[in-house]
Design an enzyme around this catalytic site. Structure first.
Site, PDB file in Angstrom:
ATOM      1  N   SER A 269      26.402  32.001  45.045  1.00 37.78           N
ATOM      2  CA  SER A 269      27.518  32.379  46.046  1.00 37.78           C
ATOM      3  C   SER A 269      27.497  33.341  45.984  1.00 37.78           C
ATOM      4  O   SER A 269      27.532  34.666  46.016  1.00 37.78           O
ATOM      5  CB  SER A 269      29.083  32.241  45.933  1.00 37.78           C
ATOM      6  OG  SER A 269      29.276  33.181  44.417  1.00 37.78           O
ATOM      7  N   ASP A 270      27.841  34.454  48.104  1.00 35.23           N
ATOM      8  CA  ASP A 270      28.109  35.784  48.005  1.00 35.23           C
ATOM      9  C   ASP A 270      30.209  35.574  47.514  1.00 35.23           C
ATOM     10  O   ASP A 270      29.812  35.287  46.876  1.00 35.23           O
ATOM     11  CB  ASP A 270      28.357  35.574  49.717  1.00 35.23           C
ATOM     12  CG  ASP A 270      27.986  37.361  49.891  1.00 35.23           C
ATOM     13  OD1 ASP A 270      27.462  37.087  50.781  1.00 35.23           O
ATOM     14  OD2 ASP A 270      27.571  38.036  49.104  1.00 35.23           O
ATOM     15  N   TYR A 271      29.712  36.701  47.403  1.00 32.96           N
ATOM     16  CA  TYR A 271      30.893  38.373  46.951  1.00 32.96           C
ATOM     17  C   TYR A 271      32.378  37.570  46.766  1.00 32.96           C
ATOM     18  O   TYR A 271      33.116  37.406  47.876  1.00 32.96           O
ATOM     19  CB  TYR A 271      30.595  39.687  47.071  1.00 32.96           C
ATOM     20  CG  TYR A 271      30.604  40.341  45.973  1.00 32.96           C
ATOM     21  CD1 TYR A 271      32.579  40.794  45.552  1.00 32.96           C
ATOM     22  CD2 TYR A 271      30.150  41.896  45.425  1.00 32.96           C
ATOM     23  CE1 TYR A 271      33.115  41.213  45.112  1.00 32.96           C
ATOM     24  CE2 TYR A 271      30.852  42.686  44.703  1.00 32.96           C
ATOM     25  CZ  TYR A 271      32.326  43.123  44.419  1.00 32.96           C
ATOM     26  OH  TYR A 271      32.430  43.759  43.863  1.00 32.96           O
ATOM     27  N   GLY A 272      33.059  36.909  46.036  1.00 30.79           N
ATOM     28  CA  GLY A 272      34.197  36.296  45.279  1.00 30.79           C
ATOM     29  C   GLY A 272      34.162  34.726  46.837  1.00 30.79           C
ATOM     30  O   GLY A 272      35.700  34.344  47.301  1.00 30.79           O
ATOM     31  N   SER A 273      33.180  34.398  47.307  1.00 37.73           N
ATOM     32  CA  SER A 273      33.000  33.539  48.541  1.00 37.73           C
ATOM     33  C   SER A 273      33.794  32.106  47.454  1.00 37.73           C
ATOM     34  O   SER A 273      34.077  31.395  48.484  1.00 37.73           O
ATOM     35  CB  SER A 273      31.826  32.910  49.604  1.00 37.73           C
ATOM     36  OG  SER A 273      31.114  32.659  48.532  1.00 37.73           O
TER      37      SER A 273
END
Ligand code: GLC
Length: 714
Positions: free
Chosen positions: A256-260
């Site tokens: 996943s992308d950062y914190g998504s």
């Protein structure tokens, strides 16, 4: 690497011993503070690793520091090794041009070589995987991340991604195709905004570069932050599990992308972290980068029955398989990776030089006349080494970048070069303009260095007005008013809307953000030591109101004609862009001969070969770039007015000549039919070859597509 069976057995044995907490730990990626790429940091990543609650770490580099952290993981109950990720997009310690700039070089060979060099550099620094290539198609220059892209065309983005993957893998880094999918279509170019594109746009524009990346062997994928038509990509079951995994057959890791994952609460489709974790895992996300959802929410989700532990096991198996593919079970502290890599600055200079696009050169001021005695080098980007690396510049030290001033002075030791910034890049102080004007009045020629700060593009850097920030226009107008010849250099992460500048400057060069060797590369082309060979990978708008404006719009029922009322146009601006896709001037004079085709019928199993002669009728050695486009004028669905299908480069010495070769197969003329399934349809297809998408330079030939082997849909 051991055989697949032995590997599977080894992973089965390990998984049989793992607790749910240890499994969830393997699905958790935390950020170290070596560099910052997100809105918040983990303040205890080391403790979390030592406690077995982390399986991978990003933003950590330095061979000894990484080794020390890797040993924390080896000290846990099961001693499962970590993998490390870092954003190595256009260099690591040595920085190359931003991807949008390097795309202008139109050279898959160069794209591969710089990626390989960056990979060796980063692997020596303890990195296992880069969050690259970014293969988002970007057609809205208001979006800051256009700087990280290969531009507007899916065919070009596909070739760019393939070359980068080959290069990164060749240099020892695993890869990540991002940001899946259609991130470049954010509403109004606003960062992180919703996207809402048709199934056809997905099939024709946004998905192809990711399919090409998969076929090129990309190791991981990263979903975009964005909401696509009501479903955030991090939870998009149909596109992640349905398309990417089941239909395309990707069985690797999705990060996943950062914190998504945690951001699914903000999106409004998860009520708590347990629901967010269940949604992301159901969609097929294996590793939760800094989202907190998996480590805090997944055990609860399993307990509540929102998601099965079997699904957790599937994700863990993919992560452990990735670690085995990376060789981490056999060499968990990467002793085998040399840490003495010394970057190659000559490659950085070559890449920078080949990325420069000569947009205008009215009176032929470039190359600079050899008898120049005094140059006024003006503007806020003239002596700004700290800006030259651009966004996402890895850990490159901006202090060692060669500024334009340093490069030009080194190349022209006999010339008096007087410098004044005049104004700041984005400040409001115009007190420096008179001094700059005075230098201009006293000079033979002005080199005016304008543009953006490196932080005005890249992530979280969308701009609603894509012109020159601050008082740079005031400075430029004052310099133009002196009547002196002015060569403008534009440092930017996007095309800038500057019709007034193109009307007044004698010459304008797009110099993007060229990396560590910026100043030397600029000097190489300004002095004529090298030709300007860059070609625009994006259409350059004349007005922000034209956006999106790109290669290959669909025809309309009332085709564009600025002279005719009832046609597709604007009444207050010409329909044509400032510069079309592929635009770029060379110092060399290129004569392109007639196109030759070896057949006029294209059918399944045949390859149509195209040749074009090119001659360099100048005293400059050059690298000619020719494009192959197609146009399908009559089909079951409307087809774009131009589609890019080939790129040829010819190294031509002064007075030299060569033959550009292209080829076409039925795959190149197959498109998503009415039902969006691949459709090959009989009939006329027009092919074009030329130096850009500008109609004036294109040669055309007609071919017939015939259905060999029967059937209309492949
Ligand atoms: C960022 C970016 C992504 C990057 C990741 C890790 O937010 O969206 O491209 O790879 O976080 O730094």
């Amino acid at each position: 690497m051991p055989g697949i069976e032995a590997l599977a057995e080894r992973i089965d044995t390990l998984m049989a011993e793992m607790t749910l907490a240890e499994k969830v730990g393997q699905l958790t990626m935390l950020a170290a503070p070596s560099t910052v790429t997100g809105p918040y940091l983990s303040d205890d990543y080391r403790e979390e690793i030592a406690a077995g609650r982390v399986g991978s770490v990003l933003n950590l580099y330095g061979p000894e520091k990484v080794r020390e952290v890797r040993k924390l993981a080896l000290g846990t109950r099961l001693g499962i090794p970590l993998f490390t990720g870092l954003d190595v997009l256009h260099g690591h310690r040595t920085v190359f041009p931003i991807p949008l700039g390097e795309a202008a070089a139109m050279s898959p060979d160069l794209w591969r070589r710089t990626a390989e060099a960056a990979a060796r550099d980063a692997a020596a620094d303890g990195c296992d995987l880069t969050f690259a290539p970014m293969v988002d198609v970007a057609r809205d220059p208001r979006w800051g991340r256009i700087a990280e892209s290969a531009g507007e065309d899916p065919w070009l983005a596909s070739r760019f991604g393939e070359a980068k993957i080959a290069g990164f893998h060749g240099g020892g880094l695993a890869t990540c195709a991002k940001h899946f999918v259609a991130y470049g279509a954010v509403s109004a170019g606003r960062e992180y905004a919703e996207t809402d594109v048709s199934e056809r746009a997905l099939a024709e524009v946004y998905l192809p570069p990711f399919k090409a990346a998969l076929e090129a062997g990309v190791v991981t994928f990263m979903p975009a932050f964005t909401d696509l038509a009501g479903l955030p990509m991090t939870a998009h079951v149909a596109l992640l599990r349905g398309l990417l995994r089941e239909r395309w057959g990707f069985d690797g890791v999705i990060i996943s992308d950062y914190g998504s994952t945690g951001e699914l609460l903000e999106h409004g489709i998860a009520g708590d972290l347990a629901e967010a974790a269940a949604l992301a895992l159901e969609a097929g996300v294996d590793v939760d980068m800094m989202g907190g959802a998996y480590i805090k929410g997944l055990p609860i989700a399993v307990e509540r029955g929102l998601v099965s532990e079997a699904l957790v096991d599937e994700a863990v198996r993919r992560v452990l398989t990735l670690k085995a593919r990376l060789g981490l079970f056999d060499d968990p502290t990467r002793e085998s990776v040399a840490s003495n890599w010394q970057p190659d600055l000559s490659l950085a200079r070559e890449a920078a030089r080949r990325s420069i696009v000569l947009l205008t050169n009215g009176p032929g001021l470039v190359p600079l006349a050899p008898d120049l005695r005094r140059i006024a080098l003006l503007g806020p980007l003239a002596d700004a080494p700290e800006q030259m690396l651009g966004p996402w510049a890895g850990i490159g030290d901006p202090r060692t970048a060669v500024a334009i001033r340093a490069g030009l002075q080194a190349a022209l030791p006999e010339v008096t070069i007087e410098h004044a910034a005049g104004v700041e890049i984005s400040g409001g102080d115009d007190s420096g303009i008179p001094a700059a004007v005075a230098l201009a009045e006293n000079a033979d020629l002005v080199v005016l260095c304008l543009g953006e700060e490196r932080g005005m593009s890249g992530e979280a850097a969308s701009r609603a007005s894509i012109d020159l920030p601050g008082l740079q226009r005031e400075l430029a107008e004052a310099i133009f008013a002196t009547g002196k010849p002015v060569v403008v250099l534009l440092s930017s992460g996007r095309p800038l809307v500057l019709p007034w500048l193109f009307d007044q400057a004698a010459a304008v060069l797009a110099t993007w953000f060229l990396g560590h060797e910026a100043g030397n590369a600029v000097a190489d082309v300004l002095t004529g030591r090298a030709d300007t060979v860059g070609r625009l990978p994006v259409t350059w708008p004349r007005s922000a109101g034209q956006i999106p404006i790109h290669l290959g719009p669909r025809p309309t029922g009332r085709p564009t004609d600025d002279r005719t009322h009832y046609t597709s146009r604007w009444i207050d601006t010409p329909s044509a862009p400032q510069f079309p896709f592929g635009w770029g001037l060379s110092l060399a004079r290129l004569r392109v001969g007639q196109m030759r085709v070896d057949r006029h019928v294209l059918s399944s199993g045949t390859t149509l070969r195209i040749e074009v002669d090119a001659a360099n009728e100048s005293e400059f050695a050059t690298e000619a770039t020719l494009f192959l486009f197609i146009r399908d004028p009559l089909a079951s669905v409307t087809r774009p007015l131009l589609e890019l299908r080939g790129l040829a480069k010819l190294e031509l010495p002064a007075g030299g000549s060569g033959v550009a070769h292209f080829s076409l197969t039925t795959e190149d003329v197959t498109f998503p039919g009415v039902d969006l399934r691949p459709s090959l349809e009989p009939g006329l297809v027009r092919i074009f070859v030329g130096p850009s998408a500008g109609q004036e330079g294109l040669q055309a030939a007609d071919i017939q597509v015939e259905l060999g082997g029967g059937g209309t849909s492949a």
